[in-house]
Design a protein around this motif. Structure first.
Motif, short mmCIF file in Angstrom:
data_model
loop_
_atom_site.label_atom_id
_atom_site.label_comp_id
_atom_site.label_asym_id
_atom_site.label_seq_id
_atom_site.Cartn_x
_atom_site.Cartn_y
_atom_site.Cartn_z
N ALA A 19 20.51 -8.14 15.73
CA ALA A 19 20.12 -7.62 16.74
C ALA A 19 20.05 -9.23 16.92
O ALA A 19 20.87 -9.50 18.53
N GLN A 20 19.30 -9.63 17.21
CA GLN A 20 18.45 -11.33 17.94
C GLN A 20 18.71 -12.24 17.17
O GLN A 20 17.54 -11.86 15.83
N PRO A 21 19.15 -13.84 16.81
CA PRO A 21 19.94 -13.82 18.00
C PRO A 21 21.29 -13.77 17.84
O PRO A 21 21.32 -13.18 16.47
N ALA A 22 21.96 -13.68 18.76
CA ALA A 22 23.51 -13.61 19.15
C ALA A 22 23.77 -14.95 18.14
O ALA A 22 23.14 -16.13 18.16
N PRO A 23 24.91 -14.45 17.08
CA PRO A 23 25.31 -15.48 16.57
C PRO A 23 26.54 -16.45 17.36
O PRO A 23 26.67 -17.48 16.65
N PHE A 24 26.85 -16.46 18.10
CA PHE A 24 27.83 -16.93 19.30
C PHE A 24 27.24 -17.19 20.53
O PHE A 24 25.84 -16.33 21.23
N THR A 25 27.66 -18.94 21.19
CA THR A 25 26.88 -19.39 22.07
C THR A 25 27.33 -18.86 23.40
O THR A 25 27.17 -19.69 24.17
N GLY A 26 29.35 -18.54 23.26
CA GLY A 26 29.86 -18.91 24.42
C GLY A 26 31.10 -17.77 23.98
O GLY A 26 30.94 -17.31 22.89
#
Length: 366
Positions: A19-26
């Protein structure tokens, strides 16, 4: 593990389980995680990237990343477009292009594209694009026709695919709403080559880490690699991967616990070519453990977007974008309860936030 446990683990590895936080930054993190992310349809493919990044990312953000060359688009793995990163584009093409050329051989013959014509066309395209000159498909066709090479419709498509597979061209920045082509050497000047065995091990590891649990047959279809190549890659990957047998099938994945799932029910609006949908052949049944999809398979004119509830396919959808709103037409394979309906609206609101529009959901049940 049983089928549902496999599906839950898989949803996590493809970036849909947290759900959160997303594991990707971009965007580059998402695309690099998969190695290549199918982008047959550019706009829905951006949505697939955005869903892994979480709220706040917009369609405009991903257009900017694409224009800046943070992610590229080319034909690789199979005869279709994929997003790839500049770091991965060259070695992926070197590894898989010979197989894709073989798959395209019949199309080359029926469009009268022999080796000489393809080589000359590729040289002309490279010359025209040199120095950061980004051309649209129409502009490339005009240039080729002017130089005596017929470049219309399907024939033009295979000329361009060939040049991509030969590592000469890839996507350039958008020109208005039109896609352009650029020289790969200019768009990704630091793109590395890998020794073939190193590349095999990396692609096999990357697939089973990002798509697992999955089977060797799943990877064979996804990558166009032979089963012998995959066996070599598995041997070279060593302890980076582990296997488990369920119902007579061997599934491979990275060791360790998968990400925790979001609260249930979790409804997602996936594009038709999302990696959770297209990454599998032999084990695609894990998306439909109750047989809902099979029961609806004889229905005609269904939208091609896929609705999932938790790990399972539960319907189809399409979007219609207007000035200030996006209409989500959802066709369900079964009625949703109150919690699922609320989660469906949440999923539509996420899409609306991505597009900068209010989301309106219209529901029908098969």
């Amino acid at each position: 593990m049983d089928g549902l446990q496999l599906a839950r683990r898989r949803a996590g590895t493809v970036g849909l389980g947290v759900a959160q936080p997303a594991p990707f930054t971009g965007a580059a993190d998402v695309v690099g995680w998969f190695g290549a992310l199918q982008s047959q349809d550019y706009h829905p493919a951006k949505w697939a990237v955005a869903q892994r990044l979480g709220p706040g990312i917009t369609d405009t953000d991903l257009d900017r990343a694409f224009d800046d060359g943070v992610i590229l688009r080319t034909h690789v793995l199979r005869p279709t477009w994929h997003f790839v990163t500049p770091a991965d584009i060259r070695w992926l093409l070197e590894l898989t292009a010979p197989r894709v050329h073989a798959l395209n051989a019949y199309a080359y013959r029926v469009t009268d594209l022999d080796a000489g014509v393809l080589r000359r066309a590729t040289d002309l395209i490279a010359e025209a694009l040199a120095g950061g000159n980004h051309l649209t498909r129409t502009e490339v066709a005009t240039m080729l026709n002017r130089n005596g090479i017929t470049a219309l419709r399907v024939r033009l498509g295979y000329i361009l695919i060939h040049a991509e597979l030969e590592r000469v061209i890839c996507s350039g920045p958008l020109k208005g709403k039109q896609h352009t082509y650029a020289l790969l050497d200019e768009r990704a000047p630091q793109a590395a080559s890998l020794d073939r065995e190193v590349a095999l091990a990396e692609l096999v590891r990357r697939f089973f880490t990002s798509h697992g649990p999955a089977t060797e047959k799943d990877l064979s279809w996804w990558s166009s690699l032979t089963r012998a190549d995959i066996a070599t890659g598995l041997a070279l990957a060593g302890d980076a991967l582990e296997s488990t047998e369920v119902d007579g099938l061997t599934y491979w994945s990275a060791p360790g616990d998968p990400p925790s799932p979001p609260p249930s029910p979790s409804v997602r609006l996936l594009q038709a070519y999302d990696e959770y949908i297209v990454g599998y052949t032999r084990s695609k049944h894990l998306l439909d453990l109750s047989g809902l999809v099979a029961a609806a398979s004889d229905k005609l004119a269904l939208p091609n977007g896929v609705i999932t509830v938790d790990t399972q396919v539960a319907g189809r959808w399409k979007r219609t974008v207007r000035k200030d709103e996006v209409i989500v037409d959802a066709v369900l394979y079964r009625p949703f309860d109150v919690a699922e309906s609320r989660s469906l609206q949440d999923a539509a609101d996420e899409l609306g936030g991505f597009l900068g529009a209010r989301a309106v959901v219209a529901v029908s049940v098969l």
